[in-house]
Design a protein around this motif. Structure first.
Motif, mmCIF file in Angstrom:
data_model
loop_
_atom_site.group_PDB
_atom_site.id
_atom_site.type_symbol
_atom_site.label_atom_id
_atom_site.label_comp_id
_atom_site.label_asym_id
_atom_site.label_seq_id
_atom_site.Cartn_x
_atom_site.Cartn_y
_atom_site.Cartn_z
ATOM 1 N N GLU A 1 -10.676 2.867 17.267
ATOM 2 C CA GLU A 1 -9.693 3.950 17.258
ATOM 3 C C GLU A 1 -10.401 5.224 16.799
ATOM 4 N N VAL A 2 -9.765 6.379 17.082
ATOM 5 C CA VAL A 2 -10.343 7.657 16.669
ATOM 6 C C VAL A 2 -9.342 8.431 15.839
ATOM 7 N N THR A 3 -9.851 9.245 14.944
ATOM 8 C CA THR A 3 -9.035 10.158 14.151
ATOM 9 C C THR A 3 -9.731 11.512 14.148
ATOM 10 N N TYR A 4 -9.032 12.535 13.692
ATOM 11 C CA TYR A 4 -9.551 13.899 13.786
ATOM 12 C C TYR A 4 -9.580 14.543 12.393
ATOM 13 N N LYS A 5 -10.578 15.442 12.220
ATOM 14 C CA LYS A 5 -10.727 16.137 10.947
ATOM 15 C C LYS A 5 -11.083 17.584 11.224
ATOM 16 N N LEU A 6 -10.324 18.497 10.596
ATOM 17 C CA LEU A 6 -10.597 19.924 10.746
ATOM 18 C C LEU A 6 -11.718 20.325 9.789
ATOM 19 N N ILE B 1 -17.260 20.746 22.419
ATOM 20 C CA ILE B 1 -16.559 20.319 21.198
ATOM 21 C C ILE B 1 -17.179 19.037 20.644
ATOM 22 N N LEU B 2 -17.412 18.056 21.517
ATOM 23 C CA LEU B 2 -17.946 16.780 21.046
ATOM 24 C C LEU B 2 -19.405 16.881 20.646
ATOM 25 N N ASN B 3 -20.099 17.894 21.147
ATOM 26 C CA ASN B 3 -21.523 18.045 20.857
ATOM 27 C C ASN B 3 -21.777 18.855 19.586
ATOM 28 N N ASN B 4 -20.714 19.531 19.077
ATOM 29 C CA ASN B 4 -20.891 20.368 17.887
ATOM 30 C C ASN B 4 -21.176 19.533 16.640
ATOM 31 N N PHE B 5 -20.469 18.415 16.490
ATOM 32 C CA PHE B 5 -20.596 17.582 15.291
ATOM 33 C C PHE B 5 -20.791 16.131 15.714
ATOM 34 N N ALA B 6 -21.623 15.435 14.983
ATOM 35 C CA ALA B 6 -21.803 13.998 15.235
ATOM 36 C C ALA B 6 -20.570 13.254 14.722
ATOM 37 N N PRO B 7 -20.190 12.163 15.384
ATOM 38 C CA PRO B 7 -19.022 11.390 14.910
ATOM 39 C C PRO B 7 -19.326 10.691 13.588
ATOM 40 N N THR B 8 -18.282 10.412 12.844
ATOM 41 C CA THR B 8 -18.411 9.718 11.562
ATOM 42 C C THR B 8 -17.726 8.362 11.671
ATOM 43 N N LEU B 9 -18.409 7.314 11.225
ATOM 44 C CA LEU B 9 -17.854 5.965 11.264
ATOM 45 C C LEU B 9 -17.234 5.667 9.908
ATOM 46 N N LEU B 10 -15.886 5.807 9.829
ATOM 47 C CA LEU B 10 -15.200 5.633 8.549
ATOM 48 C C LEU B 10 -15.150 4.165 8.144
ATOM 49 N N ASN B 11 -14.910 3.281 9.105
ATOM 50 C CA ASN B 11 -14.965 1.842 8.862
ATOM 51 C C ASN B 11 -15.466 1.189 10.142
ATOM 52 N N PRO B 12 -15.670 -0.108 10.169
ATOM 53 C CA PRO B 12 -16.289 -0.727 11.358
ATOM 54 C C PRO B 12 -15.616 -0.401 12.686
ATOM 55 N N GLU B 13 -14.338 0.073 12.701
ATOM 56 C CA GLU B 13 -13.661 0.315 13.973
ATOM 57 C C GLU B 13 -12.952 1.662 14.023
ATOM 58 N N LEU B 14 -13.102 2.512 13.009
ATOM 59 C CA LEU B 14 -12.429 3.819 12.985
ATOM 60 C C LEU B 14 -13.469 4.934 13.040
ATOM 61 N N ILE B 15 -13.385 5.758 14.098
ATOM 62 C CA ILE B 15 -14.348 6.843 14.310
ATOM 63 C C ILE B 15 -13.647 8.168 14.051
ATOM 64 N N GLU B 16 -14.286 9.019 13.238
ATOM 65 C CA GLU B 16 -13.726 10.339 12.913
ATOM 66 C C GLU B 16 -14.423 11.414 13.750
ATOM 67 N N ILE B 17 -13.605 12.237 14.434
ATOM 68 C CA ILE B 17 -14.123 13.334 15.262
ATOM 69 C C ILE B 17 -13.841 14.653 14.543
ATOM 70 N N SER B 18 -14.869 15.442 14.347
ATOM 71 C CA SER B 18 -14.730 16.731 13.660
ATOM 72 C C SER B 18 -14.449 17.829 14.679
ATOM 73 N N VAL B 19 -13.410 18.624 14.407
ATOM 74 C CA VAL B 19 -13.060 19.762 15.272
ATOM 75 C C VAL B 19 -12.871 20.986 14.392
ATOM 76 N N GLU B 20 -12.986 22.167 15.018
ATOM 77 C CA GLU B 20 -12.904 23.416 14.253
ATOM 78 C C GLU B 20 -11.532 24.058 14.298
ATOM 79 N N SER B 21 -10.615 23.563 15.146
ATOM 80 C CA SER B 21 -9.288 24.160 15.236
ATOM 81 C C SER B 21 -8.333 23.154 15.868
#
Length: 607
Positions: A563-568, A515-535
């Motif tokens: 911190e981390v957040t998630y995006k479908l 799951i973590l290897n499918n998409f590279a993380p996105t840095l939304l701001n200096p301390e917020l990381i967005e993790i892309s998931v498919e479901s």
């Protein structure tokens, strides 16, 4: 010398009224006889020793009785009843299908069906263990079973209904016999004991009834055996000695040791049980049943599920009041896990002992989990008001504990990670003292104090101690502070991210790695990381490991604001044909173990 007749034969029911524990069937049969609504074929199915053949014989006797009672019971006085009781009835035929299961046996039975009864109204054919008939015998029997003569009634009995052809089942009225309740068996045994002038204890009869597992014939066999062993004095001790059953007292005593965290007494008692010849697997199953009984005794509405005598039931009620629900649920889970792993374990005794040791520490872990942790708390295994002394190159250095803002504690000896965190009033906290002399020695350790909402990560699961121990060995003493907010670049984030995914791969967490290897993380701001998931399922899997992920990112990036957040997202599928090598590379990316499988079997990928 008078011939001895076993109780199972001597006290076999002769009327519907004396059948034990099958009132739903006997009532239906009596109403069918009364209303003259008898089917042409019956199928009696159920466990062994619950009365299938007995009910078939009673039914055969009753429907041919010339003078039935008002309750539709056989009179036992007419010619048909007397001939049946003496075994000379020409209207009742029994066939054991276990030894007469061929086509010729069924054809012989069909020839007999053509002859009408000479005395009486019906001819009854009882076929026991009917599931043992061969396929061809079943087929030869079908037509006769569907359209028998008006005077013929077939009663089939079996313990394995699932082995009978559906075409046979559709031609029969099916009666499912239940396992007989423990109370019914115990009551029946007490009646027989009184008739035979056998002294007994109610607790002993209850043990026999429980051991019989719903079969009255098995209970009567054990009853005869113990009556002979104990010289017609069936006591509780005689029953557990003869049937090799663990005494209830062992489990009551063991539970008191477990709740008091007396590990040594627990192991000694288990050793005594093994020396008495009991198997470890039977012991752990018995202990799980004991916890189950304590659990159902917690609620007044479930006390009826305790299938024990009144004396033992009172002991359960007394002990369940002294035992917490959290202890019982956790101990049940540990006992169940031990039972599942017992047969595959190379050291089975150690498997049980380890489970018992974990049970002894349930209360301490639960108490630790319930303790509040405030951000102002610090952890150490030494008195924080005392001075710490380090001697480096002959020079004495005296320091005091650091302030709250640093959230770290310096200690000369290693600090236990599960130490209780004392509450220190703000006015008593020592002030920061500037460090004098050389840096601290290599033996000093810094401990990061987690945030209040992370208290659950401090308490290891009792079922996962091995993993926690392994992770503790891998973690070296690393000094980090809870207030660190060092900036980091996106390239540094990718480097740390790849390190974490490789760690997941090395620890066989393939799903999380994929799951973590499918998409590279996105840095939304200096301390917020967005993790892309498919479901949502993938998001849930990542959230389960979010504590470990955040700890890793914050430590490696030296930034505790991460911190981390998630995006479908949806994976884009290109509309083109892929070659075999591309397909294989895609599958290996999804599951890296596929490449190991290819190498192990020396396989090649077609171009």
């Amino acid at each position: 010398m008078e011939n001895f007749i076993v109780s199972a034969r001597k006290y076999r029911p002769a009327t519907f009224e004396t059948v034990v524990g099958q009132q739903h069937i006997t009532g239906t049969l009596k109403n069918a006889i009364k209303n003259n609504q008898l089917a042409q074929a019956f199928l009696f199915c159920g466990p062994r020793g619950v009365g299938k053949t007995t009910c078939a014989r009673i039914l055969a006797k009753t429907i041919n009785c010339t003078n039935p009672t008002a309750e539709m019971e056989a009179c036992g006085q007419c010619d048909n009843c007397l001939s049946f009781q003496n075994g000379h009835s020409f209207n009742v035929h029994e066939l054991d299908a276990a030894s007469n299961n061929s086509v010729d046996d069924i054809r012989s039975l069909i020839e007999q069906v053509r002859i009408p009864p000479q005395a009486g109204k019906y001819k009854i054919y009882i076929i026991d263990e009917v599931h043992m008939l061969s396929q061809s015998a079943f087929n030869a029997f079908l037509k006769t079973l569907e359209e028998p003569p008006s005077y013929a009634i077939f009663i089939l009995a079996t313990t394995e209904k699932h082995k009978i052809l559906p075409t046979i089942l559709s031609r029969c009225q099916i009666f499912d016999f239940n396992r007989i309740q423990v109370e019914d068996i115990a009551s029946h045994l007490s009646t027989i004991a009184q008739r035979e002038n056998i002294a007994f204890e109610s607790d002993g009869l209850h043990i026999i009834a429980q051991k019989a597992d719903g079969g009255l014939r098995d209970a009567l066999s054990m009853f005869d055996q113990i009556a002979s062993y104990a010289n017609k004095n069936i006591t509780y001790k005689a029953v557990i000695d003869n049937l090799n059953i663990l005494d209830y007292d062992y489990f009551f005593k063991l539970t008191s040791y477990l709740t008091a965290a007396e590990v040594s007494q627990t192991l000694l008692l288990f050793d005594e049980i093994l020396n008495n010849g009991f198997d470890g697997n039977n012991f752990i199953n018995g202990l799980a049943s004991h916890f189950r009984n304590l659990l159902v005794g917690k609620d007044a509405s479930t006390i009826k599920l305790l299938e024990v005598s009144e004396n033992i039931k009172q002991k359960y009620l007394d002990q369940c009041r002294q035992t917490e629900l959290s202890f019982l649920l956790t101990a049940l889970n540990l006992a169940n896990t031990c039972d599942l792993n017992y047969k595959n374990s190379k050291n089975q005794r150690l498997q049980v002992e380890l489970a018992l040791i974990k049970m002894c520490h349930i209360r301490s872990v639960v108490n630790l989990a319930q303790q509040p942790l405030s951000p102002n708390n610090t952890a150490t295994d030494v008195d924080q008001d005392k001075k710490k002394t380090n001697v480096v190159a002959g020079q004495e250095e005296t320091t005091k504990p650091k302030t709250e803002s640093e959230n770290t504690v310096q200690a000369v000896a290693p600090v236990a990670k599960s130490a209780v965190l004392p509450n220190i009033p703000a006015e008593e906290k020592p002030k920061e003292t500037p460090r004098v002399g050389p840096p601290p020695s290599a033996t000093s350790i810094s401990i990061n104090i987690p945030k209040p909402n992370a208290i659950s990560t401090l308490i290891p699961s009792l079922n996962d101690l091995d993993r926690v121990a392994q992770e503790d060995d891998d973690k070296g003493p690393k000094k980090v502070t809870g207030e660190a907010r060092e900036p980091f670049s996106y390239d540094r984030l990718l480097e740390v991210w790849n390190a974490f995914t490789q760690k997941m791969k090395a620890t066989d967490k393939i799903n999380l790695f994929t799951i973590l290897n499918n998409f590279a993380p996105t840095l939304l701001n200096p301390e917020l990381i967005e993790i892309s998931v498919e479901s949502k399922t993938q998001e849930h899997l990542v959230q389960q490991e979010s504590v470990e992920l955040l700890n890793f990112l914050r430590n490696e990036l030296s930034n505790f604001g991460v911190e981390v957040t998630y995006k479908l997202v949806e994976r884009k599928i290109e509309n083109r044909l892929y070659g075999n090598r591309e397909k294989y590379d895609y599958l290996v990316n999804k599951n890296p173990k596929l490449d190991e499988l290819r190498r192990r079997f020396n396989l090649d990928v077609n171009p």
